[in-house]
Design a protein around this motif. Sequence first.
Motif, mmCIF file in Angstrom:
data_model
loop_
_atom_site.group_PDB
_atom_site.id
_atom_site.type_symbol
_atom_site.label_atom_id
_atom_site.label_comp_id
_atom_site.label_asym_id
_atom_site.label_seq_id
_atom_site.Cartn_x
_atom_site.Cartn_y
_atom_site.Cartn_z
ATOM 1 N N THR A 35 -6.572 3.844 -0.032
ATOM 2 C CA THR A 35 -5.831 3.118 0.966
ATOM 3 C C THR A 35 -5.649 1.426 0.728
ATOM 4 O OG1 THR A 35 -6.344 4.486 2.931
ATOM 5 C CG2 THR A 35 -5.365 2.777 3.327
ATOM 6 N N TRP A 36 -6.645 0.792 0.308
ATOM 7 C CA TRP A 36 -6.645 -0.518 -0.074
ATOM 8 C C TRP A 36 -5.848 -0.733 -1.306
ATOM 9 C CZ3 TRP A 36 -12.430 -1.450 0.574
ATOM 10 C CH2 TRP A 36 -12.818 -1.473 2.261
ATOM 11 N N ILE A 37 -5.909 0.068 -2.171
ATOM 12 C CA ILE A 37 -5.088 -0.034 -3.479
ATOM 13 C C ILE A 37 -3.795 -0.186 -3.110
ATOM 14 C CG2 ILE A 37 -4.559 1.123 -5.579
ATOM 15 C CD1 ILE A 37 -7.540 2.249 -5.671
ATOM 16 N N PHE A 38 -3.232 0.856 -2.204
ATOM 17 C CA PHE A 38 -1.831 0.904 -1.943
ATOM 18 C C PHE A 38 -1.282 0.065 -0.705
ATOM 19 C CE2 PHE A 38 -2.915 5.170 -4.395
ATOM 20 C CZ PHE A 38 -1.764 4.940 -5.315
ATOM 21 N N PHE A 188 6.087 4.042 -7.247
ATOM 22 C CA PHE A 188 6.285 3.904 -8.304
ATOM 23 C C PHE A 188 7.282 5.093 -9.125
ATOM 24 C CE2 PHE A 188 5.191 4.987 -12.735
ATOM 25 C CZ PHE A 188 5.546 3.866 -13.491
ATOM 26 N N ILE A 189 8.518 4.877 -9.580
ATOM 27 C CA ILE A 189 9.409 5.819 -9.917
ATOM 28 C C ILE A 189 9.784 6.579 -8.889
ATOM 29 C CG2 ILE A 189 9.146 5.325 -12.269
ATOM 30 C CD1 ILE A 189 7.863 7.997 -12.718
ATOM 31 N N GLN A 195 1.168 11.443 -4.833
ATOM 32 C CA GLN A 195 1.565 12.191 -5.938
ATOM 33 C C GLN A 195 1.303 11.613 -7.243
ATOM 34 O OE1 GLN A 195 5.850 11.636 -4.749
ATOM 35 N NE2 GLN A 195 6.067 13.793 -4.960
ATOM 36 N N ILE A 196 0.977 10.147 -7.482
ATOM 37 C CA ILE A 196 0.368 9.508 -8.491
ATOM 38 C C ILE A 196 -0.883 9.820 -8.561
ATOM 39 C CG2 ILE A 196 -0.219 7.135 -9.475
ATOM 40 C CD1 ILE A 196 2.131 5.854 -7.923
#
Length: 202
Positions: A35-38, A188-189, A195-196
Amino acid sequence: MLHSSRSPTTLVPAEYAPQAQQKRIPLLYPSRWVTWIFWPAQIIADPIGMIFSGSGLVFWGGLAGGMFAVISYLKYKKEDWLEWTDFISPLLILGYAIGRIGCTLVGCDYGLPTNLPWGMTFPNGAPPTFISVHPTQIYETLLGLVIFSILWNLKYKLKKGFVFSLYLLLAASERFFIEFIRTNPKYFIGLSGAQIISIIII
């Protein structure tokens, strides 16, 4: 029309943070790291709230942390960790399927608006929606049960490690495609965070 950033919310008041910290060590929860990453802006704006929030837990992060802990323990005990992961894999997807029933009852993690006859509203959901949406929680429960059935019937028929590999492939594929009809933000895209991560796993 229907949009939610799904940003985690602060559920632990500041005055209770010390007591909460004594009861658990949030930095040990990889499910929250994802969560922190995104959501970097949220962790910068409210680090205490993000650490002690009861929301913002991500399945893939929890799976990675759990796998690391279990495999480390099995290696310490000199057990065959591949054999164990083959046994556990069907139970993991079964637990995921059951967990999505909880999501349905709470009214979270639903999908985009739909005119299909089985669309549902979640007026008391998190967040609420008063228009018909895809009940993606139910979709994932049904798909999870199908994957469980496949893995359970193959767990003694494939070479060691194959059931676990198949679990990762099927679970990641299921999540990748279901995200196209969910409301999660895209990073991203045109792909969501889940999904990533699913692509990386596949």
